[in-house]
Motif scaffolding. Structure first.
Motif, PDB file in Angstrom:
ATOM      1  N   THR A   1       0.788  -1.277  -0.161  1.00 53.07           N
ATOM      2  CA  THR A   1      -0.096  -0.093  -0.026  1.00 53.07           C
ATOM      3  C   THR A   1       0.930   1.228   0.039  1.00 53.07           C
ATOM      4  OG1 THR A   1      -1.787  -1.265   1.164  1.00 53.07           O
ATOM      5  CG2 THR A   1      -1.781   1.186   1.155  1.00 53.07           C
ATOM      6  N   HIS A   2       1.856   1.393   0.911  1.00 53.33           N
ATOM      7  CA  HIS A   2       2.750   2.477   0.992  1.00 53.33           C
ATOM      8  C   HIS A   2       3.649   2.750  -0.270  1.00 53.33           C
ATOM      9  CE1 HIS A   2       2.541   1.918   5.419  1.00 53.33           C
ATOM     10  NE2 HIS A   2       1.467   1.995   4.926  1.00 53.33           N
ATOM     11  N   VAL A   3       4.031   1.573  -0.864  1.00 55.35           N
ATOM     12  CA  VAL A   3       4.854   1.700  -2.426  1.00 55.35           C
ATOM     13  C   VAL A   3       3.896   2.403  -3.089  1.00 55.35           C
ATOM     14  CG1 VAL A   3       6.021   0.621  -3.945  1.00 55.35           C
ATOM     15  CG2 VAL A   3       6.530   0.202  -1.524  1.00 55.35           C
ATOM     16  N   LEU A   4       2.617   1.764  -3.351  1.00 51.87           N
ATOM     17  CA  LEU A   4       1.746   2.102  -4.585  1.00 51.87           C
ATOM     18  C   LEU A   4       1.265   3.425  -4.294  1.00 51.87           C
ATOM     19  CD1 LEU A   4       0.047   1.189  -6.760  1.00 51.87           C
ATOM     20  CD2 LEU A   4      -1.586   0.322  -5.485  1.00 51.87           C
ATOM     21  N   GLU A   5       0.955   4.045  -2.968  1.00 45.75           N
ATOM     22  CA  GLU A   5       0.650   5.254  -2.826  1.00 45.75           C
ATOM     23  C   GLU A   5       1.671   6.121  -3.288  1.00 45.75           C
ATOM     24  OE1 GLU A   5      -2.734   4.930   0.917  1.00 45.75           O
ATOM     25  OE2 GLU A   5      -0.754   5.389   1.429  1.00 45.75           O
ATOM     26  N   SER A   6       2.782   5.803  -2.921  1.00 40.44           N
ATOM     27  CA  SER A   6       3.907   6.739  -3.175  1.00 40.44           C
ATOM     28  C   SER A   6       4.193   7.119  -4.757  1.00 40.44           C
ATOM     29  CB  SER A   6       5.261   6.478  -2.455  1.00 40.44           C
ATOM     30  OG  SER A   6       5.038   6.549  -1.035  1.00 40.44           O
ATOM     31  N   SER A   7       4.373   5.815  -5.268  1.00 37.77           N
ATOM     32  CA  SER A   7       4.572   5.689  -6.955  1.00 37.77           C
ATOM     33  C   SER A   7       3.499   5.630  -7.666  1.00 37.77           C
ATOM     34  CB  SER A   7       5.449   4.385  -6.788  1.00 37.77           C
ATOM     35  OG  SER A   7       4.791   3.197  -6.816  1.00 37.77           O
ATOM     36  N   GLY A   8       2.315   5.047  -7.452  1.00 36.82           N
ATOM     37  CA  GLY A   8       1.312   4.848  -8.315  1.00 36.82           C
ATOM     38  C   GLY A   8       1.623   3.780  -9.382  1.00 36.82           C
ATOM     39  N   ASP A   9       2.883   3.223  -9.331  1.00 34.67           N
ATOM     40  CA  ASP A   9       3.249   2.252 -10.318  1.00 34.67           C
ATOM     41  C   ASP A   9       2.788   0.745  -9.992  1.00 34.67           C
ATOM     42  OD1 ASP A   9       4.456   0.537 -11.978  1.00 34.67           O
ATOM     43  OD2 ASP A   9       6.159   1.868 -12.300  1.00 34.67           O
ATOM     44  N   LEU A  10       1.576   0.262 -10.488  1.00 34.83           N
ATOM     45  CA  LEU A  10       0.925  -0.904 -10.015  1.00 34.83           C
ATOM     46  C   LEU A  10       1.738  -1.987 -10.529  1.00 34.83           C
ATOM     47  CD1 LEU A  10      -1.500  -2.000  -8.618  1.00 34.83           C
ATOM     48  CD2 LEU A  10      -2.756  -1.964 -10.896  1.00 34.83           C
ATOM     49  N   ARG A  11       2.222  -1.954 -11.926  1.00 25.39           N
ATOM     50  CA  ARG A  11       2.908  -3.154 -12.271  1.00 25.39           C
ATOM     51  C   ARG A  11       4.270  -3.285 -11.519  1.00 25.39           C
ATOM     52  NH1 ARG A  11       0.710  -6.368 -15.887  1.00 25.39           N
ATOM     53  NH2 ARG A  11      -0.623  -5.101 -17.319  1.00 25.39           N
ATOM     54  N   ALA A  12       4.857  -2.229 -11.017  1.00 23.04           N
ATOM     55  CA  ALA A  12       5.954  -2.443 -10.197  1.00 23.04           C
ATOM     56  C   ALA A  12       5.792  -3.261  -8.965  1.00 23.04           C
ATOM     57  CB  ALA A  12       6.863  -1.024  -9.855  1.00 23.04           C
ATOM     58  N   VAL A  13       4.576  -2.932  -8.130  1.00 20.73           N
ATOM     59  CA  VAL A  13       4.166  -3.361  -7.077  1.00 20.73           C
ATOM     60  C   VAL A  13       3.979  -5.027  -7.278  1.00 20.73           C
ATOM     61  CG1 VAL A  13       2.344  -3.302  -5.218  1.00 20.73           C
ATOM     62  CG2 VAL A  13       3.416  -1.289  -6.045  1.00 20.73           C
ATOM     63  N   GLN A  14       3.210  -5.179  -8.269  1.00 18.94           N
ATOM     64  CA  GLN A  14       2.855  -6.612  -8.944  1.00 18.94           C
ATOM     65  C   GLN A  14       4.146  -7.472  -8.936  1.00 18.94           C
ATOM     66  OE1 GLN A  14       1.606  -7.167 -12.893  1.00 18.94           O
ATOM     67  NE2 GLN A  14       1.157  -9.265 -12.636  1.00 18.94           N
ATOM     68  N   GLU A  15       5.374  -6.898  -9.754  1.00 21.01           N
ATOM     69  CA  GLU A  15       6.342  -7.528  -9.702  1.00 21.01           C
ATOM     70  C   GLU A  15       7.250  -7.760  -8.296  1.00 21.01           C
ATOM     71  OE1 GLU A  15       8.136  -9.108 -12.260  1.00 21.01           O
ATOM     72  OE2 GLU A  15       6.298  -8.589 -13.390  1.00 21.01           O
ATOM     73  N   LEU A  16       7.246  -6.605  -7.242  1.00 19.37           N
ATOM     74  CA  LEU A  16       7.645  -6.730  -5.963  1.00 19.37           C
ATOM     75  C   LEU A  16       6.942  -7.802  -5.160  1.00 19.37           C
ATOM     76  CD1 LEU A  16       8.294  -3.163  -5.480  1.00 19.37           C
ATOM     77  CD2 LEU A  16       9.956  -4.608  -5.650  1.00 19.37           C
ATOM     78  N   LEU A  17       5.693  -7.860  -5.482  1.00 19.21           N
ATOM     79  CA  LEU A  17       4.971  -8.807  -4.642  1.00 19.21           C
ATOM     80  C   LEU A  17       4.912 -10.408  -4.846  1.00 19.21           C
ATOM     81  CD1 LEU A  17       1.766  -6.851  -3.868  1.00 19.21           C
ATOM     82  CD2 LEU A  17       3.457  -7.177  -2.201  1.00 19.21           C
ATOM     83  N   GLY A  18       5.285 -10.280  -6.317  1.00 24.17           N
ATOM     84  CA  GLY A  18       5.552 -11.617  -6.983  1.00 24.17           C
ATOM     85  C   GLY A  18       4.134 -12.295  -7.387  1.00 24.17           C
ATOM     86  N   HIS A  19       3.276 -11.382  -7.663  1.00 23.23           N
ATOM     87  CA  HIS A  19       1.895 -11.705  -8.087  1.00 23.23           C
ATOM     88  C   HIS A  19       1.832 -12.264  -9.503  1.00 23.23           C
ATOM     89  CE1 HIS A  19      -0.453  -9.300  -4.673  1.00 23.23           C
ATOM     90  NE2 HIS A  19       0.005 -10.500  -4.178  1.00 23.23           N
ATOM     91  N   ALA A  20       1.297 -13.217  -9.872  1.00 22.68           N
ATOM     92  CA  ALA A  20       1.237 -13.664 -11.347  1.00 22.68           C
ATOM     93  C   ALA A  20       0.189 -12.741 -12.097  1.00 22.68           C
ATOM     94  CB  ALA A  20       0.589 -15.198 -11.440  1.00 22.68           C
ATOM     95  N   ASN A  21      -0.746 -12.399 -11.495  1.00 24.75           N
ATOM     96  CA  ASN A  21      -1.900 -11.585 -12.140  1.00 24.75           C
ATOM     97  C   ASN A  21      -2.060 -10.270 -11.639  1.00 24.75           C
ATOM     98  OD1 ASN A  21      -2.899 -13.819 -13.805  1.00 24.75           O
ATOM     99  ND2 ASN A  21      -3.641 -14.700 -12.065  1.00 24.75           N
ATOM    100  N   LEU A  22      -2.375  -9.267 -12.445  1.00 23.15           N
ATOM    101  CA  LEU A  22      -2.366  -7.845 -11.917  1.00 23.15           C
ATOM    102  C   LEU A  22      -3.637  -7.680 -11.086  1.00 23.15           C
ATOM    103  CD1 LEU A  22      -1.065  -5.134 -11.975  1.00 23.15           C
ATOM    104  CD2 LEU A  22      -2.440  -4.647 -13.891  1.00 23.15           C
ATOM    105  N   SER A  23      -4.706  -8.513 -11.450  1.00 21.23           N
ATOM    106  CA  SER A  23      -5.916  -8.396 -10.501  1.00 21.23           C
ATOM    107  C   SER A  23      -5.882  -8.574  -9.245  1.00 21.23           C
ATOM    108  CB  SER A  23      -7.174  -9.180 -11.124  1.00 21.23           C
ATOM    109  OG  SER A  23      -6.699 -10.469 -11.405  1.00 21.23           O
ATOM    110  N   THR A  24      -4.904  -9.466  -8.915  1.00 24.17           N
ATOM    111  CA  THR A  24      -4.465  -9.850  -7.474  1.00 24.17           C
ATOM    112  C   THR A  24      -4.014  -8.474  -6.849  1.00 24.17           C
ATOM    113  OG1 THR A  24      -4.021 -12.029  -8.191  1.00 24.17           O
ATOM    114  CG2 THR A  24      -3.357 -11.333  -6.029  1.00 24.17           C
ATOM    115  N   THR A  25      -3.096  -7.882  -7.490  1.00 23.81           N
ATOM    116  CA  THR A  25      -2.532  -6.745  -6.956  1.00 23.81           C
ATOM    117  C   THR A  25      -3.219  -5.434  -6.802  1.00 23.81           C
ATOM    118  OG1 THR A  25      -0.227  -7.404  -8.444  1.00 23.81           O
ATOM    119  CG2 THR A  25      -0.248  -5.074  -7.291  1.00 23.81           C
ATOM    120  N   GLN A  26      -4.322  -5.179  -7.836  1.00 24.78           N
ATOM    121  CA  GLN A  26      -5.438  -4.562  -7.694  1.00 24.78           C
ATOM    122  C   GLN A  26      -6.162  -4.448  -6.327  1.00 24.78           C
ATOM    123  OE1 GLN A  26      -6.858  -4.957 -11.517  1.00 24.78           O
ATOM    124  NE2 GLN A  26      -6.124  -3.218 -12.537  1.00 24.78           N
TER     125      GLN A  26
END
Length: 303
Positions: A252-277
């Motif tokens: 949450t903190h990285v996404l709020e600061s960066s707005g980069d959903l794809r980067a957060v997806q990679e950092l979390l190791g999520h296979a699907n972007l919908s999971t990150t959303q």
């Protein structure tokens, strides 16, 4: 008949070996499959069912209905049916079954509850552990790397000494589905890992795990959960602290600061972007403010 006496058990045991040896799933995931399939064996024996080849769609529905009557909620039912589908898919792949009778059978959809995060001030309060006690140093190092890299609990306890590159500030982890990823961990986490490594030999290490119990063995997931909760209380944090909450707070903190959903997806190791959303929700007001500031059509002209 107990699960250990059931003729259905050997196939399940072979599947669990496949998950452990070939898929190399985490111990927590293996345990979940084991628990769900054992429960299904007990229910299947009561049908009665003595051969997985005799399982058809109506019997799968019966097993689902019995599980529901036993008190399983929507999320637990979905987990049980998912374990059964995976097991039967494996049997199809092995040539034991011609088709998976659990395909197309659905369970009630569980409501999706957004995990709660703690704000930055509360995180700083939690991590303000200033102690030379070796266990406290170990715990702060675990907290720092958990929040600093957004790790899963299984990833944290699975870190070996060889997985850490302190000069570059990186950690290598094995995620879900045996997917590897390398993550930055931040200067503060590096500092506290160095403090911990200076004390680690006091525990008489018996393997190359980074984090040890006071018996010198790899620390368990249950021990980490217990220690994190205790530190939440000691540090006066207002909410219950558990590893998943730190992972979600990181995201949450990285996404709020960066707005980069794809980067957060990679950092979390999520296979699907919908999971990150879903996992890293931003409140609507924040999204609206980003939109108003960034989108050309959102800018209001003067009249």
């Amino acid at each position: 008949m107990t699960p250990g006496d059931s003729p259905l058990l050997p196939a399940v045991e072979a599947f669990l070996r496949y998950l452990r040896v070939e898929r190399q799933l985490s111990p927590l995931t293996q345990s979940s499959y084991h628990h769900q399939l054992q429960a299904l064996i007990v229910m299947a024996d009561a049908l009665p069912l003595t051969d997985w080849r005799d399982l058809d769609a109506p019997k799968v529905r019966m097993l689902t209905a019995r599980s529901k009557r036993a008190g399983l909620g929507a999320a637990s039912l979905a987990l049980r049916l998912s374990a059964l589908r995976s097991f039967l898919d494996w049997q199809v792949h092995q040539g034991i079954l011609h088709a998976n009778p659990a395909k197309g059978i659905s369970t009630p959809r569980a409501p999706r509850h957004l995990p709660k995060n703690i704000d930055v001030d509360e995180v700083n309060k939690l991590l303000d552990i200033d102690s030379n006690d070796p266990l406290a140093v170990r715990d702060r190092a675990m907290l720092e790397i958990m929040y600093g890299a957004g790790l899963r609990l299984s990833e944290l306890v699975g870190i070996n000494l060889s997985h850490i590159d302190l000069p570059s500030g990186e950690v290598w982890v094995m995620g879900k589905g045996s997917k590897e990823r390398k993550l930055p961990i931040g200067r503060t986490a590096v500092l506290w890992i160095e403090h911990w490594l200076a004390l680690r030999d006091l525990f008489g290490p018996q393997d190359d795990a980074l984090f040890l119990s006071n018996q010198g063995r790899r620390i368990s997931t249950r021990n980490v959960q217990k220690r994190f909760a205790e530190w939440g209380v000691k540090q006066g944090v207002n909410s219950h602290i558990h590893p998943h909450k730190l992972r979600h707070s990181f995201a949450t903190h990285v996404l709020e600061s960066s707005g980069d959903l794809r980067a957060v997806q990679e950092l979390l190791g999520h296979a699907n972007l919908s999971t990150t959303q879903i996992y890293t929700h931003l409140d609507f007001q924040h999204l609206a403010s980003v939109y108003d500031a960034a989108h050309p059509r959102a800018k209001r002209g003067t009249s």
